[in-house]
Design a protein around this motif. Structure first.
Motif, PDB file in Angstrom:
ATOM      1  N   ALA A  67       0.829  -1.209   0.000  1.00 50.03           N
ATOM      2  CA  ALA A  67       0.000   0.000   0.000  1.00 50.03           C
ATOM      3  C   ALA A  67       0.860   1.255   0.000  1.00 50.03           C
ATOM      4  N   GLU A  68       1.917   1.255   0.828  1.00 47.61           N
ATOM      5  CA  GLU A  68       2.775   2.433   0.924  1.00 47.61           C
ATOM      6  C   GLU A  68       3.595   2.636  -0.349  1.00 47.61           C
ATOM      7  N   LYS A  69       4.085   1.563  -0.937  1.00 43.91           N
ATOM      8  CA  LYS A  69       4.923   1.680  -2.137  1.00 43.91           C
ATOM      9  C   LYS A  69       4.148   2.287  -3.297  1.00 43.91           C
ATOM     10  N   ILE A 115      -1.948 -16.287  -0.592  1.00 42.54           N
ATOM     11  CA  ILE A 115      -2.065 -14.827  -0.673  1.00 42.54           C
ATOM     12  C   ILE A 115      -0.692 -14.183  -0.491  1.00 42.54           C
ATOM     13  N   ILE A 116       0.114 -14.738   0.411  1.00 43.00           N
ATOM     14  CA  ILE A 116       1.478 -14.229   0.602  1.00 43.00           C
ATOM     15  C   ILE A 116       2.245 -14.274  -0.714  1.00 43.00           C
ATOM     16  N   GLU A 117       2.105 -15.375  -1.427  1.00 43.36           N
ATOM     17  CA  GLU A 117       2.808 -15.534  -2.705  1.00 43.36           C
ATOM     18  C   GLU A 117       2.384 -14.454  -3.697  1.00 43.36           C
ATOM     19  N   VAL A 118       1.090 -14.135  -3.716  1.00 43.93           N
ATOM     20  CA  VAL A 118       0.594 -13.094  -4.610  1.00 43.93           C
ATOM     21  C   VAL A 118       1.203 -11.740  -4.247  1.00 43.93           C
ATOM     22  N   PHE A 119       1.222 -11.396  -2.957  1.00 45.56           N
ATOM     23  CA  PHE A 119       1.742 -10.080  -2.558  1.00 45.56           C
ATOM     24  C   PHE A 119       3.257 -10.002  -2.682  1.00 45.56           C
ATOM     25  N   GLU A 120       3.941 -11.119  -2.570  1.00 49.59           N
ATOM     26  CA  GLU A 120       5.386 -11.107  -2.816  1.00 49.59           C
ATOM     27  C   GLU A 120       5.678 -10.761  -4.270  1.00 49.59           C
ATOM     28  N   LEU A 121       4.786 -11.139  -5.163  1.00 49.93           N
ATOM     29  CA  LEU A 121       4.932 -10.761  -6.574  1.00 49.93           C
ATOM     30  C   LEU A 121       4.453  -9.327  -6.804  1.00 49.93           C
ATOM     31  N   LEU A 122       3.370  -8.932  -6.144  1.00 48.79           N
ATOM     32  CA  LEU A 122       2.832  -7.582  -6.331  1.00 48.79           C
ATOM     33  C   LEU A 122       3.798  -6.505  -5.859  1.00 48.79           C
ATOM     34  N   ILE A 123       4.532  -6.791  -4.784  1.00 48.92           N
ATOM     35  CA  ILE A 123       5.410  -5.771  -4.211  1.00 48.92           C
ATOM     36  C   ILE A 123       6.512  -5.372  -5.179  1.00 48.92           C
ATOM     37  N   ASP A 124       6.806  -6.223  -6.157  1.00 48.94           N
ATOM     38  CA  ASP A 124       7.877  -5.935  -7.126  1.00 48.94           C
ATOM     39  C   ASP A 124       7.346  -5.427  -8.454  1.00 48.94           C
ATOM     40  N   LEU A 125       6.099  -5.002  -8.486  1.00 45.45           N
ATOM     41  CA  LEU A 125       5.511  -4.518  -9.742  1.00 45.45           C
ATOM     42  C   LEU A 125       6.239  -3.283 -10.263  1.00 45.45           C
ATOM     43  N   ASP A 126       6.275  -3.184 -11.563  1.00 48.20           N
ATOM     44  CA  ASP A 126       6.863  -2.009 -12.203  1.00 48.20           C
ATOM     45  C   ASP A 126       5.740  -1.106 -12.692  1.00 48.20           C
ATOM     46  N   ILE A 127       5.041  -0.482 -11.745  1.00 43.83           N
ATOM     47  CA  ILE A 127       3.991   0.470 -12.092  1.00 43.83           C
ATOM     48  C   ILE A 127       4.195   1.731 -11.259  1.00 43.83           C
ATOM     49  N   SER A 128       3.616   2.821 -11.736  1.00 46.00           N
ATOM     50  CA  SER A 128       3.772   4.091 -11.025  1.00 46.00           C
ATOM     51  C   SER A 128       2.846   4.158  -9.829  1.00 46.00           C
ATOM     52  N   PRO A 129       3.271   4.814  -8.758  1.00 46.36           N
ATOM     53  CA  PRO A 129       2.388   4.992  -7.600  1.00 46.36           C
ATOM     54  C   PRO A 129       1.163   5.817  -7.983  1.00 46.36           C
TER      55      PRO A 129
END
Length: 608
Positions: free
Chosen positions: A259-261, A349-363
């Motif tokens: 959320a913060e990223k 769900i942890i696996e999904v967020f571990e992938l989401l945290i490394d997304l290359d999208i703009s805040p």
């Protein structure tokens, strides 16, 4: 004289064998339990003697309160442990066990039981056994817990004289089952097994080293790709967070980091209130349709265009979906991704967020809301400059929010079921050092938990050396139901502030003037009662009185009770309860209530 174990496996093996009581203490400590709540009894005496050498075996006022304190222990520590005697002790805990099932709490209910040698055709005291029965009945407690859907077992001794029993191993696996499934278990321990030898265990180094089985659910990358696509097409996404997160620290941190990223705001369900910091700039508070009293409601219902719904209940639950009023915007939101979780400890769900945290999208460009209070309530707070206005359920939450806004010390709120509970949803909750800033049993709704919960919370605060303050909000009906628990705050030397809402009746659900609704008497002097427990007390009628008393109470140790002379009238109810009562009247066919409800919900229908 050699034992059969020694003759079979040798002297060294025989000498290495622990007693079952020793293994039970080790297993409880391994799962983070340093205390067990309970009430003594004959069939539990050996268990108490064995566990008392390793753990704090703490007395409770009664068995049900022991179970409730163990439930609170599971809420704040991850696991809870309760110890009682056979039947007469374990059966009163069924209410707490029902709470643990419903609130997904890993609580281990341990009961002493008759020795295996005592099982015969003769009925034993403490059993539920009619004198006209043609057979002895020893399994009634096991059957009662089984009826709740709980895993139950009575441990057994050896069955071959040369082979030690596996009772210790079974105890470990039952406790592990509670931990990984977030559900209670019930274990009866025959008293002759406690000091008998059992097989030696080699416990893992940590809980994280337990082989739970890998997450065999696949497709996380495909799920993430779908989420990314929706995020890239969104302008105002949000996270909607459910109560299945409350025991998963790893996932909670991942979600907040995500959320913060990417500057994505989050709201919780009502059941998940208190799990996250409502003073966080990305917090939209706890959302529940028309009953929502925060400014986040307006943002959710008018701005949000994509919802990532994480760890909410598998089945919709009416309390958590605006009492099925049809006003819960997120429940029927079309552009939504649901991550309910189907793996042990939410690993999928942890696996999904571990992938989401490394997304290359703009805040995103979310701007923190200036005030989480709604414009209606904000305007009302301005009128509190008239500090002589009466304090009651209708403004208690707003006044406490003012006090918490000024105070960096987190208040840990523990509302009792009833008006106090509904009033508490208007509270803005800080992040507590014990991990929960609001603690109750929202789905199960059993009266009698506030003080047993507070006991566990105050112990945790004291042990951690925190300055957090436990604040109980309770009506006089609930207070009388559990006031015998006050002795433990004195014994533990812990600090608690009790806001005692006195209106002398069970007001929530009151449908007449019968004696059954009158829970108090005008001559009752609560101040003398508190004094007996070496506490301090105050009485308040205005906002000014309450603010002065509350601030003074925070500066004192022990039990601090603030009596508010509440009035059981509609104008003194909190807004959430007014709405609920109106909705109930409308559903019961009251024409005026139906018209008023239709006017209130027109906004939602026009914006669907």
């Amino acid at each position: 004289m050699s034992t059969s174990y020694e003759l079979n496996f040798g002297n060294k093996y025989n000498e290495s064998l622990p007693t079952l009581g020793e293994v039970m203490g080790d297993v409880i400590q391994f799962f983070g339990g340093e205390k067990v709540y309970g009430v003594g009894g004959d069939f539990a005496a050996n268990l108490i003697a064995a566990l008392d050498t390793k753990l704090n075996v703490l007395p409770s006022s009664n068995e049900m309160h022991a179970g409730f304190s163990a439930c609170a222990q599971a809420e704040v520590s991850g696991m809870g442990f309760c110890l009682t005697t056979y039947m007469v002790g374990s059966l009163p805990c069924v209410t707490a066990a029902g709470l643990a099932v419903t609130e997904s709490l890993p609580v281990v209910f341990i009961s002493g039981a008759p020795a295996e040698s005592e099982i015969s055709n003769q009925a034993i005291h403490h059993t539920i056994h009619p004198n006209a029965s043609w057979k002895t009945q020893y399994d009634n407690a096991l059957n009662a817990y089984t009826a709740l859907g709980i895993k139950v077992e009575r441990l057994q001794g050896d069955r071959a004289s040369s082979q030690p029993n596996i009772a210790g191993n079974r105890f470990y696996h039952l406790v592990a089952h509670a931990y990984k499934t977030k559900q209670p278990v019930f274990i009866e321990v025959p008293r002759d097994l406690v000091f008998a030898k059992t097989q030696l265990l080699k416990l893992p180094a940590t809980i994280n080293d337990i082989r739970w089985g890998e997450n065999v659910l696949c497709g996380s990358q495909l799920i993430v790709e779908s989420i990314v696509s929706k995020l890239r097409n969104a302008k105002a996404p949000m996270l909607y967070l459910g109560d299945k997160l409350k025991h998963n620290q790893v996932l909670k941190k991942l979600i907040i980091d995500f959320a913060e990223k990417f500057s994505i705001p989050f709201a919780t369900s009502w059941f998940a209130k208190g799990i996250f910091d409502e003073y966080h700039p990305l917090s939209l508070g706890a959302y529940n349709g028309i009953f929502t009293q925060t400014q986040g409601r307006e943002y959710i219902e008018t701005k949000v265009d994509y919802v990532l719904d994480v760890a909410t209940s598998i089945f919709a639950q009416d309390t958590n979906t605006a009492f099925a009023t049809g006003t819960h915007k997120i429940e029927n939101f079309t552009n939504k991704t649901l991550l309910k979780g189907g793996s042990v400890l939410e690993r999928d769900i942890i696996e999904v967020f571990e992938l989401l945290i490394d997304l290359d999208i703009s805040p995103f460009s979310f701007q923190p809301l200036n005030n989480t209070q709604s414009s209606v309530n904000a305007a009302k707070i301005n009128t509190y400059k008239n500090v002589h206005e009466a304090i009651d359920f209708n403004n208690l939450a707003q006044v406490l929010n003012e006090l918490q806004q000024e105070d960096q010390t987190p208040y840990v709120y523990l509302p009792e079921v009833g008006n106090s509970y509904f009033c508490s949803y208007g509270l803005r909750v800080r992040k507590s050092n014990i991990g929960r800033g609001w603690l109750t049993n929202p789905w199960y709704g059993a009266m009698g938990t506030a003080l047993p919960y507070a006991r566990t919370v105050t112990q945790q605060i004291k042990e951690q050396g925190n300055k957090d303050r436990a604040v109980v909000i309770i009506g006089d009906g609930g207070f009388h139901f559990q006031s015998n628990e006050l002795i433990h705050f004195l014994k533990d030397q812990t600090d608690v502030t009790i806001i005692y809402m006195r209106n002398n009746v069970f007001h929530l659900g009151k449908s007449g003037d019968g004696l059954i609704y009158h829970c108090n008497h005008s001559d009752f002097d609560v101040h003398n009662l508190v004094k007996a427990y070496q506490g301090m007390s105050y009485v308040c009628q205005s906002i000014l009185d309450f603010k002065k008393s509350f601030k003074e109470a925070l500066n004192h140790k022990g039990i601090q009770l603030i009596e508010i002379l509440a009035k059981p009238t509609e104008d003194r109810q909190c807004n959430e309860l007014k709405l609920l009562n109106l909705y109930i009247k409308a559903n019961n066919g009251n024409s005026e209530a139906k018209r008023e409800w239709a006017l209130l919900t027109t906004y939602h229908k026009d914006n669907e």
